[in-house]
Design a protein around this motif. Structure first.
Motif, PDB file in Angstrom:
ATOM      1  N   UNK A   1       0.853  -1.169   0.000  1.00  0.00           N
ATOM      2  CA  UNK A   1       0.000   0.000   0.000  1.00  0.00           C
ATOM      3  C   UNK A   1       0.900   1.233   0.000  1.00  0.00           C
ATOM      4  N   UNK A   2       0.629   2.161  -0.904  1.00  0.00           N
ATOM      5  CA  UNK A   2       1.392   3.403  -0.918  1.00  0.00           C
ATOM      6  C   UNK A   2       0.601   4.509  -0.219  1.00  0.00           C
ATOM      7  N   UNK A   3       1.179   5.706  -0.169  1.00  0.00           N
ATOM      8  CA  UNK A   3       0.555   6.800   0.573  1.00  0.00           C
ATOM      9  C   UNK A   3      -0.828   7.151   0.001  1.00  0.00           C
ATOM     10  N   UNK A   4      -0.958   7.208  -1.314  1.00  0.00           N
ATOM     11  CA  UNK A   4      -2.257   7.549  -1.917  1.00  0.00           C
ATOM     12  C   UNK A   4      -3.319   6.506  -1.601  1.00  0.00           C
ATOM     13  N   UNK A   5      -2.942   5.251  -1.629  1.00  0.00           N
ATOM     14  CA  UNK A   5      -3.891   4.189  -1.292  1.00  0.00           C
ATOM     15  C   UNK A   5      -4.300   4.282   0.184  1.00  0.00           C
ATOM     16  N   UNK A   6      -3.347   4.627   1.038  1.00  0.00           N
ATOM     17  CA  UNK A   6      -3.643   4.795   2.459  1.00  0.00           C
ATOM     18  C   UNK A   6      -4.600   5.966   2.667  1.00  0.00           C
ATOM     19  N   UNK A   7      -4.394   7.051   1.961  1.00  0.00           N
ATOM     20  CA  UNK A   7      -5.274   8.217   2.068  1.00  0.00           C
ATOM     21  C   UNK A   7      -6.694   7.855   1.643  1.00  0.00           C
ATOM     22  N   UNK A   8      -6.839   7.121   0.565  1.00  0.00           N
ATOM     23  CA  UNK A   8      -8.168   6.693   0.107  1.00  0.00           C
ATOM     24  C   UNK A   8      -8.821   5.807   1.163  1.00  0.00           C
ATOM     25  N   UNK A   9      -8.059   4.899   1.757  1.00  0.00           N
ATOM     26  CA  UNK A   9      -8.588   4.008   2.796  1.00  0.00           C
ATOM     27  C   UNK A   9      -9.046   4.811   4.010  1.00  0.00           C
ATOM     28  N   UNK A  10      -8.242   5.795   4.430  1.00  0.00           N
ATOM     29  CA  UNK A  10      -8.607   6.646   5.569  1.00  0.00           C
ATOM     30  C   UNK A  10      -9.866   7.446   5.242  1.00  0.00           C
ATOM     31  N   UNK A  11      -9.945   7.989   4.041  1.00  0.00           N
ATOM     32  CA  UNK A  11     -11.122   8.760   3.634  1.00  0.00           C
ATOM     33  C   UNK A  11     -12.371   7.879   3.658  1.00  0.00           C
ATOM     34  N   UNK A  12     -12.261   6.668   3.149  1.00  0.00           N
ATOM     35  CA  UNK A  12     -13.403   5.745   3.137  1.00  0.00           C
ATOM     36  C   UNK A  12     -13.816   5.354   4.557  1.00  0.00           C
ATOM     37  N   UNK A  13     -12.841   5.091   5.408  1.00  0.00           N
ATOM     38  CA  UNK A  13     -13.111   4.638   6.770  1.00  0.00           C
ATOM     39  C   UNK A  13     -13.725   5.736   7.635  1.00  0.00           C
ATOM     40  N   UNK A  14     -13.242   6.975   7.470  1.00  0.00           N
ATOM     41  CA  UNK A  14     -13.662   8.062   8.345  1.00  0.00           C
ATOM     42  C   UNK A  14     -14.812   8.894   7.788  1.00  0.00           C
ATOM     43  N   UNK A  15     -15.051   8.801   6.478  1.00  0.00           N
ATOM     44  CA  UNK A  15     -16.060   9.655   5.867  1.00  0.00           C
ATOM     45  C   UNK A  15     -15.511  11.027   5.502  1.00  0.00           C
ATOM     46  N   UNK A  16     -14.203  11.246   5.706  1.00  0.00           N
ATOM     47  CA  UNK A  16     -13.570  12.507   5.303  1.00  0.00           C
ATOM     48  C   UNK A  16     -13.498  12.567   3.789  1.00  0.00           C
ATOM     49  N   UNK A  17     -13.384  13.771   3.262  1.00  0.00           N
ATOM     50  CA  UNK A  17     -13.090  13.897   1.837  1.00  0.00           C
ATOM     51  C   UNK A  17     -11.632  13.472   1.649  1.00  0.00           C
ATOM     52  N   UNK A  18     -11.265  13.197   0.404  1.00  0.00           N
ATOM     53  CA  UNK A  18      -9.887  12.797   0.138  1.00  0.00           C
ATOM     54  C   UNK A  18      -8.924  13.929   0.511  1.00  0.00           C
ATOM     55  N   UNK A  19      -9.325  15.176   0.277  1.00  0.00           N
ATOM     56  CA  UNK A  19      -8.481  16.325   0.613  1.00  0.00           C
ATOM     57  C   UNK A  19      -8.295  16.434   2.126  1.00  0.00           C
ATOM     58  N   UNK A  20      -9.377  16.231   2.891  1.00  0.00           N
ATOM     59  CA  UNK A  20      -9.274  16.279   4.349  1.00  0.00           C
ATOM     60  C   UNK A  20      -8.409  15.140   4.877  1.00  0.00           C
ATOM     61  N   UNK A  21      -8.558  13.953   4.300  1.00  0.00           N
ATOM     62  CA  UNK A  21      -7.750  12.807   4.718  1.00  0.00           C
ATOM     63  C   UNK A  21      -6.279  13.054   4.401  1.00  0.00           C
TER      64      UNK A  21
END
Length: 93
Positions: A1-21
């Motif tokens: 998993x790279x940083x972008x994939x981690x950001x997408x996962x965090x955004x999906x898990x938390x409900x944050x936008x991708x920019x907020x994540x």
């Protein structure tokens, strides 16, 4: 998993936008780096501990010429996984 994939996962898990994540993740990484640069430890209970290891100066050899070289002392970031993280990794095998 790279940083972008981690950001997408965090955004999906938390409900944050991708920019907020992205801002949240960058804030976490910057905070850890800043603490380590001051020589502090960062302990995340259940996940692990980030710290700084002091490496002594040593002698080495240039692999191309075989000539001896001096390797200066340095500080290196270090991570030690916590028990909960180690246990999760073991369960996945």
């Amino acid at each position: 998993m790279n940083k972008n994939e981690l950001i997408v996962k965090v955004a999906d898990t938390t409900g944050f936008s991708k920019a907020d994540a992205t801002r949240a993740m960058d804030g976490v990484f910057d905070s850890i780096a800043h603490a380590l640069s001051k020589g502090d430890e960062v302990r995340l209970v259940g996940f692990g501990t980030f710290s700084v290891a002091n490496r002594r100066a040593s002698k080495g050899r240039n692999p191309q010429t075989g000539a001896p070289i001096n390797i200066p002392a340095s500080k290196q970031p270090k991570f030690k996984a916590g028990k909960a993280l180690r246990d999760k990794v073991q369960k996945k095998r």
